[in-house]
Design a protein around this motif. Structure first.
Motif, PDB file in Angstrom:
ATOM      1  N   ASP A   1      49.364  37.954  29.667  1.00 34.26           N
ATOM      2  CA  ASP A   1      48.708  36.955  30.050  1.00 34.26           C
ATOM      3  C   ASP A   1      49.108  35.826  30.850  1.00 34.26           C
TER       4      ASP A   1
ATOM      5  N   ALA B   1      43.832  43.321  26.193  1.00 40.49           N
ATOM      6  CA  ALA B   1      42.311  43.952  26.281  1.00 40.49           C
ATOM      7  C   ALA B   1      42.121  44.520  27.916  1.00 40.49           C
ATOM      8  N   TYR B   2      42.738  44.077  28.962  1.00 43.38           N
ATOM      9  CA  TYR B   2      42.718  44.646  30.186  1.00 43.38           C
ATOM     10  C   TYR B   2      44.023  44.780  30.973  1.00 43.38           C
TER      11      TYR B   2
ATOM     12  N   LEU C   1      39.809  36.990  34.810  1.00 39.63           N
ATOM     13  CA  LEU C   1      39.716  37.292  33.277  1.00 39.63           C
ATOM     14  C   LEU C   1      40.492  36.316  32.398  1.00 39.63           C
ATOM     15  N   ARG C   2      41.741  35.743  32.909  1.00 37.64           N
ATOM     16  CA  ARG C   2      42.365  34.977  32.030  1.00 37.64           C
ATOM     17  C   ARG C   2      41.450  33.706  31.997  1.00 37.64           C
TER      18      ARG C   2
ATOM     19  N   TYR D   1      34.817  42.087  38.150  1.00 33.11           N
ATOM     20  CA  TYR D   1      34.447  41.183  37.037  1.00 33.11           C
ATOM     21  C   TYR D   1      32.989  41.383  36.412  1.00 33.11           C
TER      22      TYR D   1
ATOM     23  N   ASP E   1      40.223  36.093  28.227  1.00 27.58           N
ATOM     24  CA  ASP E   1      40.657  37.623  27.812  1.00 27.58           C
ATOM     25  C   ASP E   1      41.914  37.815  28.144  1.00 27.58           C
ATOM     26  N   SER E   2      42.350  38.511  27.331  1.00 30.76           N
ATOM     27  CA  SER E   2      43.957  38.793  27.466  1.00 30.76           C
ATOM     28  C   SER E   2      44.146  39.863  28.395  1.00 30.76           C
ATOM     29  N   THR E   3      45.494  39.873  29.308  1.00 31.32           N
ATOM     30  CA  THR E   3      45.403  40.652  30.630  1.00 31.32           C
ATOM     31  C   THR E   3      46.846  41.053  30.457  1.00 31.32           C
TER      32      THR E   3
END
Length: 398
Positions: free
Chosen positions: A91, A136-137, A66-67, A242, A71-73
């Motif tokens: 992140d 976001a996740y 994701l990173r 994913y 995308d922010s985690t």
């Protein structure tokens, strides 16, 4: 409540005093505080990851994907190895002491007089930080079981069970079917789920069928053998997750996944003469995986530093590894569940020849003995508990 200038250590000491039990499964208490703290629930595309082994590795692999895709985690894992901050990442960066203290103060205000365990309190603190950061996740690792675990108050868009085997039997049940039932409690009706092992117990598949859950199983619906295509089972599961989240991994992301380091304490190798391998595995399923990995390494003999909790299947673990470990250097663990080296010795002596067992009064002494016995041609394995691995890492300066 700690003072406004309290340190993280002050807060953690306070949490340990809040509840009479280290562990008390159930969602009633934590749900009350959760609803006060965030009435709208934890925002974002929540993924809950449970299972007997491989939770942290699967979470780390999905976080990496994701990173890498931009995308922010938020990542919540437990327990930690060296410091509490490891449990909460935003992140990819560990939360700061200051941020965690702010989150704990917010949970305390919402808690009022509701008793929370250490894990319940810190889970809500992580949720608060994820909401504040707007991730976001949020990726949430189950602490124990699933159905009654504190992270299960969140509402996931995807649930992952990495596998089911025997561990924590005094809380979860004495066979895979009972344990599978508890772990399947993280599933949500009609929402996708993954099972990261080719052999799910019927308690999981039956629940999925009853609730209309599209359950995808590794080896049947995705992936293959552990290591197939250069990907470990945890990475295959993360890659499938994913895709379910709506993304497609290109060759660059696949390369990132293959090259991503494993989380600390998961067959972590520190080079030297001898090299030291650290693994937090502590149940028979983890021991089977370890035995396979150890049989493939060139360095021999293998000298193990082993410490264990009294509620673990010590006989099962030692019997599984008996043929690949040449010497056992036993160390004590602290706390009411921790065993002395002599107590561990009593339990492995029926499986391991006495001339391969030595007992010590500390991890420091056991590690020094194992390194000397391994020499320059062998290797040292430190395993059996997060506590053993944590102390060894500190001693090795890593």
């Amino acid at each position: 409540m700690p003072r406004s200038d309290a340190s993280l250590d002050d807060w953690l000491a306070y949490l340990e005093s809040l509840h009479a039990s280290e562990m008390e499964l159930g969602l009633d208490r934590v749900m009350i505080v959760y609803r006060r703290l965030m009435p709208e629930g934890l925002p974002g595309q929540v993924v809950i990851i449970g299972g007997t082994n491989g939770k942290g590795s699967t979470l780390a692999a999905l976080e990496s994907l994701l990173r890498a895709g931009g995308d922010s985690t938020g990542a919540y894992t437990s327990p930690h190895i060296r410091r509490f901050n490891e449990r909460i990442r935003i992140d990819g960066e560990e939360a700061t002491d200051e941020a965690i203290c702010r989150a704990m103060a917010a949970v305390e205000r919402a808690r009022r007089n509701v008793p929370l365990t250490y894990f319940e309190f810190t889970t809500l603190a992580a949720f608060w930080l994820f909401r504040e950061a707007g991730v976001a996740y949020p990726l949430l690792e189950v602490g124990l079981g699933g159905r009654l675990d504190a992270v299960n108050v969140a509402d996931p868009v995807l649930s992952i069970i990495t596998g089911v085997d025997l561990d924590h039997t005094q809380w979860l049940g004495n066979d895979r079917e009972q344990i599978g039932y508890e772990k399947a409690g993280i599933l949500r009706a009609g929402r996708p789920a993954l099972f990261g092992d080719p052999d799910p117990p019927s308690s999981v598949t039956d629940q999925a069928a009853a609730q209309g859950i599209p359950l995808r199983i590794r080896g049947r619906d995705f992936g293959g053998e552990d290591g197939e295509g250069g990907l470990a089972a945890s990475q295959q599961t993360a890659l499938e997750a994913y895709g379910i989240l709506g993304f497609e991994a290109d060759s660059g992301l696949l390369a990132t996944l293959r090259e991503a380091p494993a989380p600390p304490g998961r067959f972590q190798r520190l080079e030297g003469a001898p090299p030291v391998i650290l693994d937090v595995g502590h149940n028979p399923q983890a021991a089977r995986w370890l035995a396979q990995r150890l049989s493939d390494i060139p360095e021999k003999p293998v000298q193990a530093v082993y410490g264990a909790m009294g509620d673990k299947d010590i006989e099962g673990v030692s019997g599984t590894l008996a043929d690949v470990i040449d010497g056992w250097h036993l160390a004590p663990l602290p706390g009411p569940r921790g065993l002395t080296a002599e107590q561990v010795s009593d339990r492995v002596s029926g499986v391991i020849p006495d001339d391969r067992i030595r007992t010590f009064q500390s991890v420091r002494e056991a590690l020094a003995s194992a390194r000397e016995a391994a020499g320059k041609e062998g290797c040292v394995l430190v395993f059996g508990s997060f506590l053993t691995v944590s102390e060894a890492l500190a001693l090795l300066g890593s």
